[in-house]
Design a protein around this motif. Structure first.
Motif: not given
Length: 204
Positions: A15, A19, A38-40, A64, A66, A199
């Protein structure tokens, strides 16, 4: 448990490369903002909370998937001796820890926690201090503060091949981009408005 820890560690580094932004959380209201983005994010640094609430925060982010790191000098009521870190590793179970102290890095590594050592680069002596510290023990990641001296990232890269995160005094996207261009693996920021802007997909 060791297999889970290994998978978690590998996921964080993947990650981090993808990101390149870590959310530094200084107040509870930022928890939900980080989750919504969270996806960034590569992960979160928790710089708020105390021994009574911190496990709940950690569990929330881990639910989640993360990665979550605790800045030990910022968490109230948490001891950084062997017993405190043993409790941290077995009960609270973050992905890892952030500390400015070399002796804490040594103990945390024995507990199979990922370690991020934070250094403050205020003058040329700071480079010597980083070099001496890394000769004693290597954390998993180096964090350099403040981020507004990006040209020094190259000097630190001469000292180590470890991933470098830089943060502090980042006010807009251009500051973060400059740090990455000088060789930082990722940037950290407590400004939630930057979490969505910085990101990998947005960098051109």
């Amino acid at each position: 448990m060791k297999k889970n820890r290994q998978w978690e560690n590998e996921a964080f580094f993947e990650r981090l490369r993808t990101y390149q932004m870590v959310a530094s959380i200084k107040e509870p209201k930022q928890l939900e903002i980080a989750l919504s983005l969270k996806n960034n994010l590569a992960g979160v640094f928790l710089l708020t909370g105390h021994i009574g609430v911190i496990k709940g925060y950690v569990d929330l982010f881990k639910k989640h998937e993360l990665p979550v790191f605790l800045h030990l000098e910022k968490i109230g009521g948490l001891s950084t001796d062997t017993f405190g870190l043993d409790y941290l590793a077995k009960v609270i179970r973050p992905t890892g820890i952030i500390t400015t102290k070399t002796n804490v890095v040594k103990i945390a590594e024995k507990m199979d926690l990922l370690t991020i050592q934070r250094f403050f680069l205020v003058d040329t002596e700071g480079l010597d201090n980083i070099s001496k510290s890394l000769c004693q023990i290597e954390p998993d990641v180096v964090e350099i503060m403040p981020a507004r001296i990006p040209e020094m990232i190259g000097e630190i890269k001469k000292l180590t091949s470890l991933p470098i995160i830089t943060g502090g005094l980042l006010f807009d996207r251009s500051h973060a981009v400059e740090c990455l261009r000088y060789g930082a693996t990722a940037v950290s920021s407590s400004k939630s408005e930057l979490w969505n802007e910085v990101s990998s997909p947005h960098f051109a």
